[in-house]
Design a protein around this motif. Structure first.
Motif, PDB file in Angstrom:
ATOM      1  N   GLU A 176      -8.389  -3.419  -2.442  1.00  0.00           N
ATOM      2  CA  GLU A 176      -7.283  -2.612  -2.975  1.00  0.00           C
ATOM      3  C   GLU A 176      -5.958  -3.354  -2.820  1.00  0.00           C
ATOM      4  N   TYR A 177      -5.777  -4.000  -1.678  1.00  0.00           N
ATOM      5  CA  TYR A 177      -4.539  -4.752  -1.463  1.00  0.00           C
ATOM      6  C   TYR A 177      -4.432  -5.903  -2.450  1.00  0.00           C
TER       7      TYR A 177
ATOM      8  N   THR B  85      -5.647   0.904   3.363  1.00  0.00           N
ATOM      9  CA  THR B  85      -6.073   0.174   2.173  1.00  0.00           C
ATOM     10  C   THR B  85      -7.136  -0.854   2.522  1.00  0.00           C
TER      11      THR B  85
ATOM     12  N   PRO C 206       0.797  -1.234   0.000  1.00  0.00           N
ATOM     13  CA  PRO C 206       0.000   0.000   0.000  1.00  0.00           C
ATOM     14  C   PRO C 206       0.827   1.280   0.000  1.00  0.00           C
TER      15      PRO C 206
END
Length: 328
Positions: A134-135, A130, A82
């Motif tokens: 998203e990760y 995050t 991130p």
């Protein structure tokens, strides 16, 4: 007897009263010592804004160590996705792998690397924590860029760091080898491995589940000496248990008189019981036990002690004792 490869995690603790540049010099000597002793790989961890741990980028430490050694594998354990653009990580580690073929690892993690929310936001250019999605997208993008955009030659070996079942599921779904942070959340290790093995899907990176388990390990001639050496980390960990990262890495003498609360003592004792601290016989027995219990393919040892000589000495004692056990 330990029948799996042993590796090392370099956390780069900054000793009280020392300068960061001295810690950097120590990382070089440490890498050369680990290669001499026959350890399989060294990984460098990403941390920020802590008086106890150097804010040294893993890619820089790995590059420097690769230039001052010749055979040991090197990489991140981990670089925190991130905090970086996926293409940048792919380019950095792809370049390293091209310069040092078959020696570079890309261990990817999720955490911010700091307890300071201001620093975490600065690393992410103002963005908040995050999400799982998203990760997942970041890790997938890193892997895709490695193959499709970088491809300079031999690729780095990707690993996913995990201390939760969510991380285990991601590693399994992407078909990545997993590095389990037993040295951080030992209470989660069993569940992490069960989910990883149950859901693993083969990929170009890994045909079957592959497990590395990281263990806090301090080996000394006596149990008392081992307890003395782990004292400074006990002080730092007591702070971390309360969500504080402002604790310096004290001398063993200062740690010996630190006023731990009873709650802290119980928590530290429970944690230590799941790691490997003591004489060579105690440490080898515990590591062999962990390897058997987890089915690990490799153990990575992190040894956060104050003095470089004592830190290298811990690995030397372990190596010497293990070799004596296997000698005809």
């Amino acid at each position: 007897m330990i029948d799996v490869p042993l590796s090392a995690l370099e956390v780069a603790m900054v000793q009280a009263g020392a300068r960061a540049v001295e810690t950097l010099r120590d990382t070089t000597a440490f890498a050369q010592a680990m290669e001499r002793l026959g350890y399989h790989r060294i990984w460098y961890a990403e941390h920020h804004h802590s008086p106890a741990i150097g804010a040294f980028p893993p890619v820089v430490l790995a590059a420097h160590a690769a230039a001052t050694t010749s055979t040991i594998r090197l990489g991140s354990g981990g670089v925190l996705a991130p905090n970086h653009a996926p293409l940048t990580l792919a380019e950095q580690f792809g370049t390293l792998a091209a310069l040092h073929p078959d020696r570079i690892d890309l261990g990817i993690g999720r955490g911010p690397g700091t307890f300071d929310e201001t620093i975490a936001r600065a690393l992410r250019r103002g963005a908040g924590p995050t999400t799982d999605g998203e990760y997942r997208d970041d890790v997938a993008a890193i892997l895709s860029f490695l193959v499709d955009e970088v491809a300079l030659g031999p690729l780095p070996e990707p690993w996913l760091l995990a201390s939760s079942t969510a991380g285990a599921a991601l590693a399994a779904g992407l078909g990545l080898p997993i590095a389990v942070a037993h040295h951080i959340r030992p209470e989660n290790t069993r569940a992490v491995l069960e989910r990883y093995r149950a859901e693993f899907t083969p990929s170009r990176w890994c045909e079957q589940p592959r497990v590395l388990v990281c263990v806090e390990t301090v080996c000394a001639e006596t149990e008392e000496e081992a307890a003395w050496r782990i004292g400074p980390m006990n002080v730092v960990k007591a702070g971390l248990l309360k969500g504080r990262s402002d604790m310096p890495f004290p001398t063993p003498e200062d740690a010996a008189v630190h006023p731990f609360t009873e709650e802290e003592r119980r928590a530290l004792a429970g944690f230590r019981a799941q790691q490997a601290v003591g004489t060579p016989e105690t440490v080898v027995h515990r590591l062999a036990q962990l390897a058997e219990e987890t089915g690990a393919d490799e153990l990575m040892l992190t040894t956060p002690v104050y003095d470089l000589r004592d830190r290298i000495g811990s690995y030397e004692l372990l190596t010497k004792y293990s070799e004596a056990m296997t000698a005809p």
